[in-house]
Design a protein around this motif. Sequence first.
Motif, PDB file in Angstrom:
ATOM      1  N   SER A 186      -2.474  -6.428 -11.320  1.00 23.50           N
ATOM      2  CA  SER A 186      -1.993  -5.899 -10.055  1.00 23.50           C
ATOM      3  C   SER A 186      -3.167  -5.679  -9.117  1.00 23.50           C
ATOM      4  O   SER A 186      -4.284  -5.427  -9.560  1.00 23.50           O
ATOM      5  N   ASN A 187      -2.894  -5.751  -7.819  1.00 24.28           N
ATOM      6  CA  ASN A 187      -3.935  -5.462  -6.835  1.00 24.28           C
ATOM      7  C   ASN A 187      -3.949  -3.981  -6.470  1.00 24.28           C
ATOM      8  O   ASN A 187      -4.724  -3.561  -5.639  1.00 24.28           O
ATOM      9  N   THR A 188      -3.071  -3.183  -7.082  1.00 29.79           N
ATOM     10  CA  THR A 188      -3.044  -1.744  -6.847  1.00 29.79           C
ATOM     11  C   THR A 188      -3.344  -1.018  -8.150  1.00 29.79           C
ATOM     12  O   THR A 188      -3.178  -1.559  -9.235  1.00 29.79           O
ATOM     13  N   GLN A 189      -3.765   0.228  -8.036  1.00 29.48           N
ATOM     14  CA  GLN A 189      -4.074   1.025  -9.216  1.00 29.48           C
ATOM     15  C   GLN A 189      -2.790   1.467  -9.901  1.00 29.48           C
ATOM     16  O   GLN A 189      -1.837   1.878  -9.252  1.00 29.48           O
ATOM     17  N   SER A 190      -2.762   1.377 -11.217  1.00 31.71           N
ATOM     18  CA  SER A 190      -1.604   1.803 -11.990  1.00 31.71           C
ATOM     19  C   SER A 190      -1.978   3.014 -12.821  1.00 31.71           C
ATOM     20  O   SER A 190      -3.045   3.055 -13.437  1.00 31.71           O
ATOM     21  N   SER A 191      -1.105   4.014 -12.839  1.00 32.98           N
ATOM     22  CA  SER A 191      -1.400   5.206 -13.624  1.00 32.98           C
ATOM     23  C   SER A 191      -0.460   5.383 -14.811  1.00 32.98           C
ATOM     24  O   SER A 191      -0.727   6.194 -15.682  1.00 32.98           O
ATOM     25  N   ASP A 192       0.645   4.636 -14.858  1.00 27.40           N
ATOM     26  CA  ASP A 192       1.603   4.798 -15.941  1.00 27.40           C
ATOM     27  C   ASP A 192       2.457   3.544 -16.053  1.00 27.40           C
ATOM     28  O   ASP A 192       2.688   2.853 -15.068  1.00 27.40           O
ATOM     29  N   GLY A 193       2.911   3.257 -17.248  1.00 31.79           N
ATOM     30  CA  GLY A 193       3.776   2.101 -17.451  1.00 31.79           C
ATOM     31  C   GLY A 193       4.575   2.267 -18.724  1.00 31.79           C
ATOM     32  O   GLY A 193       4.220   3.063 -19.592  1.00 31.79           O
ATOM     33  N   SER A 228       0.816  -1.214   0.000  1.00 26.18           N
ATOM     34  CA  SER A 228       0.000   0.000   0.000  1.00 26.18           C
ATOM     35  C   SER A 228       0.852   1.267   0.000  1.00 26.18           C
ATOM     36  O   SER A 228       0.422   2.299  -0.482  1.00 26.18           O
ATOM     37  N   ASN A 229       2.080   1.219   0.526  1.00 31.25           N
ATOM     38  CA  ASN A 229       2.915   2.419   0.553  1.00 31.25           C
ATOM     39  C   ASN A 229       3.942   2.459  -0.573  1.00 31.25           C
ATOM     40  O   ASN A 229       4.764   3.359  -0.626  1.00 31.25           O
ATOM     41  N   VAL A 230       3.905   1.502  -1.485  1.00 30.15           N
ATOM     42  CA  VAL A 230       4.847   1.474  -2.600  1.00 30.15           C
ATOM     43  C   VAL A 230       4.297   2.346  -3.725  1.00 30.15           C
ATOM     44  O   VAL A 230       3.155   2.183  -4.149  1.00 30.15           O
ATOM     45  N   VAL A 231       5.126   3.276  -4.202  1.00 35.48           N
ATOM     46  CA  VAL A 231       4.656   4.166  -5.256  1.00 35.48           C
ATOM     47  C   VAL A 231       5.190   3.781  -6.632  1.00 35.48           C
ATOM     48  O   VAL A 231       4.734   4.291  -7.628  1.00 35.48           O
ATOM     49  N   SER A 232       6.181   2.887  -6.685  1.00 34.29           N
ATOM     50  CA  SER A 232       6.679   2.453  -7.984  1.00 34.29           C
ATOM     51  C   SER A 232       7.175   1.016  -7.892  1.00 34.29           C
ATOM     52  O   SER A 232       7.506   0.516  -6.826  1.00 34.29           O
ATOM     53  N   ALA A 233       7.207   0.366  -9.030  1.00 35.19           N
ATOM     54  CA  ALA A 233       7.687  -1.015  -9.116  1.00 35.19           C
ATOM     55  C   ALA A 233       8.367  -1.169 -10.461  1.00 35.19           C
ATOM     56  O   ALA A 233       8.134  -0.402 -11.391  1.00 35.19           O
ATOM     57  N   TYR A 234       9.220  -2.171 -10.563  1.00 35.34           N
ATOM     58  CA  TYR A 234       9.916  -2.396 -11.821  1.00 35.34           C
ATOM     59  C   TYR A 234      10.207  -3.880 -11.983  1.00 35.34           C
ATOM     60  O   TYR A 234      10.121  -4.660 -11.041  1.00 35.34           O
ATOM     61  N   GLY A 235      10.549  -4.256 -13.164  1.00 35.24           N
ATOM     62  CA  GLY A 235      10.948  -5.631 -13.435  1.00 35.24           C
ATOM     63  C   GLY A 235      11.609  -5.694 -14.793  1.00 35.24           C
ATOM     64  O   GLY A 235      11.454  -4.797 -15.617  1.00 35.24           O
ATOM     65  N   SER A 236      12.376  -6.735 -15.019  1.00 30.22           N
ATOM     66  CA  SER A 236      12.999  -6.909 -16.331  1.00 30.22           C
ATOM     67  C   SER A 236      13.149  -8.395 -16.611  1.00 30.22           C
ATOM     68  O   SER A 236      13.183  -9.216 -15.694  1.00 30.22           O
ATOM     69  N   ASN A 237      13.203  -8.720 -17.875  1.00 31.60           N
ATOM     70  CA  ASN A 237      13.332 -10.111 -18.284  1.00 31.60           C
ATOM     71  C   ASN A 237      13.848 -10.142 -19.715  1.00 31.60           C
ATOM     72  O   ASN A 237      13.541  -9.260 -20.512  1.00 31.60           O
ATOM     73  N   SER A 238      14.623 -11.140 -20.024  1.00 32.41           N
ATOM     74  CA  SER A 238      15.064 -11.395 -21.392  1.00 32.41           C
ATOM     75  C   SER A 238      14.671 -12.824 -21.730  1.00 32.41           C
ATOM     76  O   SER A 238      14.905 -13.733 -20.930  1.00 32.41           O
TER      77      SER A 238
END
Length: 68
Positions: free
Chosen positions: A50-57, A23-33
Amino acid sequence: MQVTPFYSGNAHIEFGIYFKTGSNVVSAYGSNSIIINVPEQTRFSLTFNSNTQSSDGAATITVLKLNR
């Protein structure tokens, strides 16, 4: 957060990206090849869950044809 590639008529969770959000995380990231064999024409897409609202990606995808 989960980002899953979809191609050849199936979701491929084995190549997915997973990131725990809170709930307090404002950003997330990930990478894969990944290197995949696509023997015939297919549509490729990414599914975001996601269980949280996303506004940009953003995503960067590079497609290379490898010779056998």
